[in-house]
Design an enzyme around this catalytic site. Sequence first.
Site, PDB file in Angstrom:
ATOM      1  N   SER A 113       0.797  -1.227   0.000  1.00 28.00           N
ATOM      2  CA  SER A 113       0.000   0.000   0.000  1.00 28.00           C
ATOM      3  C   SER A 113       0.829   1.278   0.000  1.00 28.00           C
ATOM      4  O   SER A 113       1.662   1.482  -0.869  1.00 28.00           O
ATOM      5  CB  SER A 113      -0.947  -0.048   1.196  1.00 28.00           C
ATOM      6  OG  SER A 113      -1.821   1.031   1.143  1.00 28.00           O
ATOM      7  N   HIS A 114       0.653   2.082   1.044  1.00 31.90           N
ATOM      8  CA  HIS A 114       1.304   3.391   1.120  1.00 31.90           C
ATOM      9  C   HIS A 114       2.726   3.281   1.656  1.00 31.90           C
ATOM     10  O   HIS A 114       3.422   4.289   1.748  1.00 31.90           O
ATOM     11  CB  HIS A 114       0.487   4.276   2.047  1.00 31.90           C
ATOM     12  CG  HIS A 114       0.274   3.626   3.377  1.00 31.90           C
ATOM     13  ND1 HIS A 114      -0.553   2.546   3.527  1.00 31.90           N
ATOM     14  CD2 HIS A 114       0.807   3.861   4.589  1.00 31.90           C
ATOM     15  CE1 HIS A 114      -0.519   2.140   4.784  1.00 31.90           C
ATOM     16  NE2 HIS A 114       0.297   2.915   5.453  1.00 31.90           N
ATOM     17  N   ASP A 277      -2.367   6.625  -3.398  1.00 29.48           N
ATOM     18  CA  ASP A 277      -1.219   5.955  -2.776  1.00 29.48           C
ATOM     19  C   ASP A 277      -0.615   4.864  -3.653  1.00 29.48           C
ATOM     20  O   ASP A 277      -0.976   4.725  -4.822  1.00 29.48           O
ATOM     21  CB  ASP A 277      -1.623   5.369  -1.420  1.00 29.48           C
ATOM     22  CG  ASP A 277      -2.541   4.173  -1.583  1.00 29.48           C
ATOM     23  OD1 ASP A 277      -3.266   4.125  -2.597  1.00 29.48           O
ATOM     24  OD2 ASP A 277      -2.524   3.288  -0.707  1.00 29.48           O
ATOM     25  N   ASP A 279      -0.972   1.614  -4.046  1.00 26.07           N
ATOM     26  CA  ASP A 279      -1.825   0.671  -4.773  1.00 26.07           C
ATOM     27  C   ASP A 279      -3.159   1.279  -5.188  1.00 26.07           C
ATOM     28  O   ASP A 279      -4.055   0.543  -5.632  1.00 26.07           O
ATOM     29  CB  ASP A 279      -2.043  -0.599  -3.949  1.00 26.07           C
ATOM     30  CG  ASP A 279      -2.749  -0.324  -2.626  1.00 26.07           C
ATOM     31  OD1 ASP A 279      -2.585   0.794  -2.083  1.00 26.07           O
ATOM     32  OD2 ASP A 279      -3.462  -1.211  -2.136  1.00 26.07           O
ATOM     33  N   ASP A 281      -5.685   2.761  -3.586  1.00 28.43           N
ATOM     34  CA  ASP A 281      -6.961   2.703  -2.868  1.00 28.43           C
ATOM     35  C   ASP A 281      -7.183   3.897  -1.941  1.00 28.43           C
ATOM     36  O   ASP A 281      -8.290   4.137  -1.501  1.00 28.43           O
ATOM     37  CB  ASP A 281      -7.150   1.364  -2.135  1.00 28.43           C
ATOM     38  CG  ASP A 281      -6.036   1.050  -1.160  1.00 28.43           C
ATOM     39  OD1 ASP A 281      -5.113   1.877  -1.015  1.00 28.43           O
ATOM     40  OD2 ASP A 281      -6.083  -0.038  -0.548  1.00 28.43           O
ATOM     41  N   ARG A 282      -6.117   4.643  -1.643  1.00 30.10           N
ATOM     42  CA  ARG A 282      -6.293   5.808  -0.769  1.00 30.10           C
ATOM     43  C   ARG A 282      -6.407   7.088  -1.593  1.00 30.10           C
ATOM     44  O   ARG A 282      -5.965   7.122  -2.740  1.00 30.10           O
ATOM     45  CB  ARG A 282      -5.101   5.962   0.164  1.00 30.10           C
ATOM     46  CG  ARG A 282      -4.930   4.808   1.114  1.00 30.10           C
ATOM     47  CD  ARG A 282      -3.798   5.068   2.072  1.00 30.10           C
ATOM     48  NE  ARG A 282      -3.755   4.008   3.063  1.00 30.10           N
ATOM     49  CZ  ARG A 282      -3.257   4.136   4.282  1.00 30.10           C
ATOM     50  NH1 ARG A 282      -2.735   5.286   4.657  1.00 30.10           N
ATOM     51  NH2 ARG A 282      -3.267   3.120   5.122  1.00 30.10           N
ATOM     52  N   LYS A 376     -11.462   0.167  -0.795  1.00 37.35           N
ATOM     53  CA  LYS A 376     -11.509   1.611  -0.917  1.00 37.35           C
ATOM     54  C   LYS A 376     -10.910   1.964  -2.272  1.00 37.35           C
ATOM     55  O   LYS A 376     -10.170   1.170  -2.848  1.00 37.35           O
ATOM     56  CB  LYS A 376     -10.779   2.284   0.233  1.00 37.35           C
ATOM     57  CG  LYS A 376      -9.351   1.835   0.481  1.00 37.35           C
ATOM     58  CD  LYS A 376      -8.895   2.435   1.798  1.00 37.35           C
ATOM     59  CE  LYS A 376      -7.431   2.141   2.086  1.00 37.35           C
ATOM     60  NZ  LYS A 376      -7.236   0.825   2.705  1.00 37.35           N
TER      61      LYS A 376
HETATM   62  C1  G16 Z   1      -5.023  -0.551   5.462  1.00 32.99           C
HETATM   63  C2  G16 Z   1      -6.440  -0.975   5.624  1.00 32.99           C
HETATM   64  C3  G16 Z   1      -7.251   0.185   6.117  1.00 32.99           C
HETATM   65  C4  G16 Z   1      -6.654   0.758   7.379  1.00 32.99           C
HETATM   66  C5  G16 Z   1      -5.211   1.115   7.134  1.00 32.99           C
HETATM   67  C6  G16 Z   1      -4.472   1.575   8.383  1.00 32.99           C
HETATM   68  O1  G16 Z   1      -4.944   0.384   4.445  1.00 32.99           O
HETATM   69  O2  G16 Z   1      -6.976  -1.424   4.412  1.00 32.99           O
HETATM   70  O3  G16 Z   1      -8.539  -0.281   6.339  1.00 32.99           O
HETATM   71  O4  G16 Z   1      -7.351   1.877   7.784  1.00 32.99           O
HETATM   72  O5  G16 Z   1      -4.526   0.002   6.647  1.00 32.99           O
HETATM   73  O6  G16 Z   1      -4.334   0.535   9.246  1.00 32.99           O
HETATM   74  P1  G16 Z   1      -3.421   0.631  10.529  1.00 32.99           P
HETATM   75  O7  G16 Z   1      -3.921   1.825  11.294  1.00 32.99           O
HETATM   76  O8  G16 Z   1      -3.676  -0.668  11.230  1.00 32.99           O
HETATM   77  O9  G16 Z   1      -2.010   0.833  10.087  1.00 32.99           O
HETATM   78  P2  G16 Z   1      -3.925   0.211   3.268  1.00 32.99           P
HETATM   79  O10 G16 Z   1      -4.183   1.379   2.372  1.00 32.99           O
HETATM   80  O11 G16 Z   1      -2.580   0.228   3.949  1.00 32.99           O
HETATM   81  O12 G16 Z   1      -4.255  -1.118   2.679  1.00 32.99           O
END
Ligand code: G16
Length: 543
Positions: A113-114, A277, A279, A281-282, A376
Amino acid sequence: MTHDTVQTAPIDGQKPGTSGLRKKTRVFMQEHYLENFVQSVFEAIGGGQGKTFVVGGDGRYFNAQAIQTILKMAAANGAAKVIVGQDGILSTPAASHLIRLNKTDGGFILSASHNPGGIDEDFGVKFNAANGGPAPEGLTGKMFEATKTISEYRIARFEDVDLGSIGTSERGGLTVEVVDPVADYAALMESLFDFDAIRTMFQSGFTMRFDAMHAVTGPYAKDILEGRLGAASGTVANGDPSEDFGGGHPDPNPIWAKPLMDLMMSDDAPDLGAASDGDGDRNMIVGRGIYVTPSDSLALLAANATLAPGYKNGLAGVARSMPTSGAADRVAEKLGIDCFETPTGWKFFGNLLDAGKATLCGEESAGTGSDHVREKDGLWAVLLWLNILAERKQPVQEIVEEHWRTYGRNYYTRHDFEAVPVEKAGALMDGIVARLGDLEGQSFAGLAVTGADEFSYTDPVDGSVSTNQGLRIWFEGGGRAVLRLSGTGTEGATIRLYLEQYRAPQEGTTDPAAEVLEPLRQAVLELAGFEKHVGRVEPDVIT
Ligand code: G16
């Protein structure tokens, strides 16, 4: 075609977190590491025999190699077909859409992801189920159990598949279809939004900057914004995905997307700024001179969604993660629809979306989406904003401030304390848990606690219960603090502290957020004992 069965042994720590298994890239590159996890996924879903999957990722370092391994393991596990994005590229929402569109049995999404990418940065693997959404906790639990007892995995021996050319080929009994990563997704967006109205807005001089952060959304944003919607060429910045995201941190927030923030706060600001971000989704939304928090964005989108054709019949309900502010709750109340509060993690929205109980979902962590997929969706959020702007014909700032004047404002911020030694973070959290029952009535830095609990969630659709989902503390005057440990970090523990203060319209809605939230911050720092446990009160990142 030979299929090997390879002897292996369990590897510690393969427990999927908030969003799949995320580790340092070099960890994933260790012998058997990826293979053990992928085989465990096949075991958890009852085998791969005769099944169809989608595979793709955000293009980060090790993406292409991991895809080849998964293809070979899918073949050896008897899968019938795998649909792969060209060059191994698929944004997370596009992968979710392909799973649903082709009615496959699920998909593997390769991304952290990010988190930054590269051999010394992060990598991740996530399995999404047949509904297109992240595997629910029951399934990730089975995967983890399988990783603890695994003794062998199956892998086919064949030449790597050419992922560069669109088309279908056959390997070891497996059909591999390489598809255009953008086409089906773009068609879905076109079915939800009024592209004509947005095109007309761009033609009349509306300007925008979309920062793709060298990540996966670049090709999608160029095709849709500059291609189909006629935004000026160059609207999409940093639009070519790179293995290490140009050496950056592909997290769309005011810290990591600072160049975009600076532009939006300058005299040269375009009408809309947006970013996505690693991937895809953000999302981040910035108007000229105003940053829209993800919590506010969810509320604003909910309040205005019917302006877009795909949502013209109204919303069934909205859902937000627990740490997300209550701004959306106020909109839901006015609309007379349900607002669900779920634990952090998009997987918790899946049942609500499948059951038709929620149409829009959102999280403070820059995630917003709807029932069009089960993830998302960064670009979707940007397009919904564009559709609303095309209809309302007002600047972002005016729309946001009008919203606050109507509903009041949930002032909000998140403080992240990163790479904290795991024991220290645990001690801080445990210290609060031990006192939860006694906090009510006590004062910290002059603020009295009015309630405190540890959040647990009972899924209204299947009745499953998720406990230990974060600590909530309410203070006199309507403030709320939330503390939880991140489930996506790869180094030590990250403590997230979320601060929220509601003010009604007549109490002032345009004050600086940091000022409004300061008393709450002081109170919770003292209550939790940050200085004592972590040795500091200043976070690494404030969003
Ligand atoms: C993932 C989850 C999200 C979550 C985020 C932060 O996002 O898909 O639902 O809000 O992590 O999680 P944490 O606070 O546990 O680090 P992504 O965009 O990283 O896949």
